[in-house]
Design a protein around this motif. Sequence first.
Motif, short mmCIF file in Angstrom:
data_model
loop_
_atom_site.label_atom_id
_atom_site.label_comp_id
_atom_site.label_asym_id
_atom_site.label_seq_id
_atom_site.Cartn_x
_atom_site.Cartn_y
_atom_site.Cartn_z
N ARG A 192 25.91 -71.04 -57.42
CA ARG A 192 26.02 -70.46 -58.76
C ARG A 192 24.89 -69.45 -58.96
O ARG A 192 23.72 -69.83 -58.99
CB ARG A 192 25.91 -71.56 -59.81
CG ARG A 192 27.01 -72.61 -59.76
CD ARG A 192 28.28 -72.09 -60.41
NE ARG A 192 28.02 -71.63 -61.76
CZ ARG A 192 28.15 -72.40 -62.85
NH1 ARG A 192 28.54 -73.66 -62.71
NH2 ARG A 192 27.92 -71.92 -64.04
N THR A 207 22.93 -67.68 -63.34
CA THR A 207 23.03 -68.87 -64.18
C THR A 207 21.63 -69.32 -64.58
O THR A 207 20.83 -69.72 -63.73
CB THR A 207 23.75 -70.01 -63.42
OG1 THR A 207 25.02 -69.55 -62.99
CG2 THR A 207 23.91 -71.23 -64.30
N HIS A 213 21.86 -77.79 -69.03
CA HIS A 213 22.50 -76.91 -70.01
C HIS A 213 22.09 -75.48 -69.71
O HIS A 213 20.90 -75.19 -69.50
CB HIS A 213 22.09 -77.29 -71.43
CG HIS A 213 22.55 -78.65 -71.85
ND1 HIS A 213 23.75 -78.88 -72.50
CD2 HIS A 213 21.99 -79.88 -71.67
CE1 HIS A 213 23.89 -80.17 -72.73
NE2 HIS A 213 22.84 -80.80 -72.24
N THR A 214 23.05 -74.58 -69.69
CA THR A 214 22.76 -73.18 -69.39
C THR A 214 22.66 -72.36 -70.67
O THR A 214 23.04 -72.81 -71.75
CB THR A 214 23.86 -72.57 -68.50
OG1 THR A 214 25.05 -72.36 -69.28
CG2 THR A 214 24.18 -73.48 -67.32
N SER A 244 24.39 -69.95 -71.38
CA SER A 244 25.75 -69.56 -71.80
C SER A 244 26.53 -70.75 -72.34
O SER A 244 27.76 -70.75 -72.36
CB SER A 244 26.51 -68.91 -70.64
OG SER A 244 26.57 -69.79 -69.54
N ASP A 245 25.79 -71.81 -72.75
CA ASP A 245 26.38 -73.01 -73.36
C ASP A 245 27.30 -73.78 -72.42
O ASP A 245 28.21 -74.47 -72.86
CB ASP A 245 27.15 -72.65 -74.64
CG ASP A 245 26.24 -72.15 -75.74
OD1 ASP A 245 25.09 -72.63 -75.80
OD2 ASP A 245 26.66 -71.28 -76.52
N GLU A 246 27.03 -73.72 -71.12
CA GLU A 246 27.77 -74.51 -70.16
C GLU A 246 26.95 -75.73 -69.78
O GLU A 246 25.71 -75.69 -69.76
CB GLU A 246 28.06 -73.68 -68.91
CG GLU A 246 28.88 -74.41 -67.86
CD GLU A 246 29.06 -73.60 -66.58
OE1 GLU A 246 29.72 -74.11 -65.66
OE2 GLU A 246 28.51 -72.48 -66.52
N ILE A 301 26.28 -78.53 -66.75
CA ILE A 301 26.48 -78.83 -65.34
C ILE A 301 26.00 -80.26 -65.10
O ILE A 301 24.79 -80.53 -65.13
CB ILE A 301 25.71 -77.86 -64.43
CG1 ILE A 301 26.14 -76.41 -64.71
CG2 ILE A 301 25.91 -78.20 -62.96
CD1 ILE A 301 25.30 -75.38 -63.97
#
Length: 433
Positions: free
Chosen positions: A243, A246, A257-258, A260-262, A264
């Motif tokens: 990835r 990121t 937590h990224t 971009s609100d993702e 993992i």
Amino acid sequence: MQEMINVVIVGGGAGGMEIATKLGHKLGKKNKARVTLIDCAESHVWKPLLHEVATGALDVGIDALSYRGHAAAHGYHFQQGAMTDIDRENKQVILAPILDEDGEELLPARRIDYTYLVIAIGSIANDFNIKGVRDHCVFLDSTEQAMEIRSMLLNKFMRYASHHQLDEKIKIAVVGAGATGVEMSAEMHHAVDQLRGFGYKIDTSLLEVTLIEADERILPKVEKTEISDSVAKELTAIGVNVRTSTRINEVTPEGLHTTSDEFIPADMVIWSTGVKAPDFLNGIGGLESNHINQVMVQQNMQTTRDSHIFAIGDCAACPQEDGSWVPPRGQSARQMALMTADNIRLMIDGQEPKHNYVYKDLGSLVNLSKFHTVGNLMSFMGGGVLVEGKIARFVYTSLYRRHLIELHGVFKGTLLMFAKGISRIIHPHLKLH
């Protein structure tokens, strides 16, 4: 009677060991100076091998080098301990007390006299003050941390296996796709090999490894994009989820937590992004330091505020004529170490030290375990030469051979390399480094 000159080196990494060995031969054995190496650990492991210690690919019992034994053979002295401060007025290094596992004091705080001091304590991963990193991640800055990762991995495997959960994946996230993160991701298959040794019939599909990089490509410090592309392709082929672009803004016990609100998910997060010098170096002894705690030095490795104190490697900020800074790499630490040893000898003889250290980029090599080795050699000469496969692997192995020769001499260093190769034939789960 002239007072004995004391040369003290703090930090037993590759650079510190080379200085101690060289000055031990040139000064210590000839009674021209007392040379002392200080380190927190009892033994030296070449830092590029730590990811292999963490996955069980390398046996510390085979590759670790006892500081005390090496010191006795090479004309210097060893003191185990952690530097906490420098008393420049009295020219003393202050060491913290040594405690046992229960916190009981085994050895009180000590002061070690120096005439010349070399700070060579390397670097640690930079958490960039991201929430949760220090609390929920593991790091790969020392042998102790590598052994901790190894134990945690094995425990997770055993727990899964004992509960017959081998159909569920263990999720490992590696943050930072520099050389350490990339090689750690590729080495993960050796962690599965350890569990096979306990009789469990499993394969690498048990692991789900995700390599996370904030930059748009992995190995962002490597100039040649062909190397990054080749390594990314190989990692993907062996099952690593790569990835890029990121960024992480929080780590929790459940994962990352990224920005971009993702989310993992991860059962373990290994943090290997960025470097900084340890926090206690910031302004130590009144020396000048920068925003990542590196000690500011001149181009001859002398600190900007004290000509009797040197700093080398990742913990030093060394300027270049073009306004750039020497990068925190193993090859630069070695180049700085050799110059510092020469400068200390010159100063002891009453001569002026050499001044203009110019960093030469000899290239980059990335070893993806048994799968692939790729790199660029002699980068300072017109961009260098791209090498892959067996040639790259040979050069990669030669770096470790050179390290052994510098610490033990040509004859013993070659014998040790041969012995390590034989040990890995006897124990085939270990590979030649």
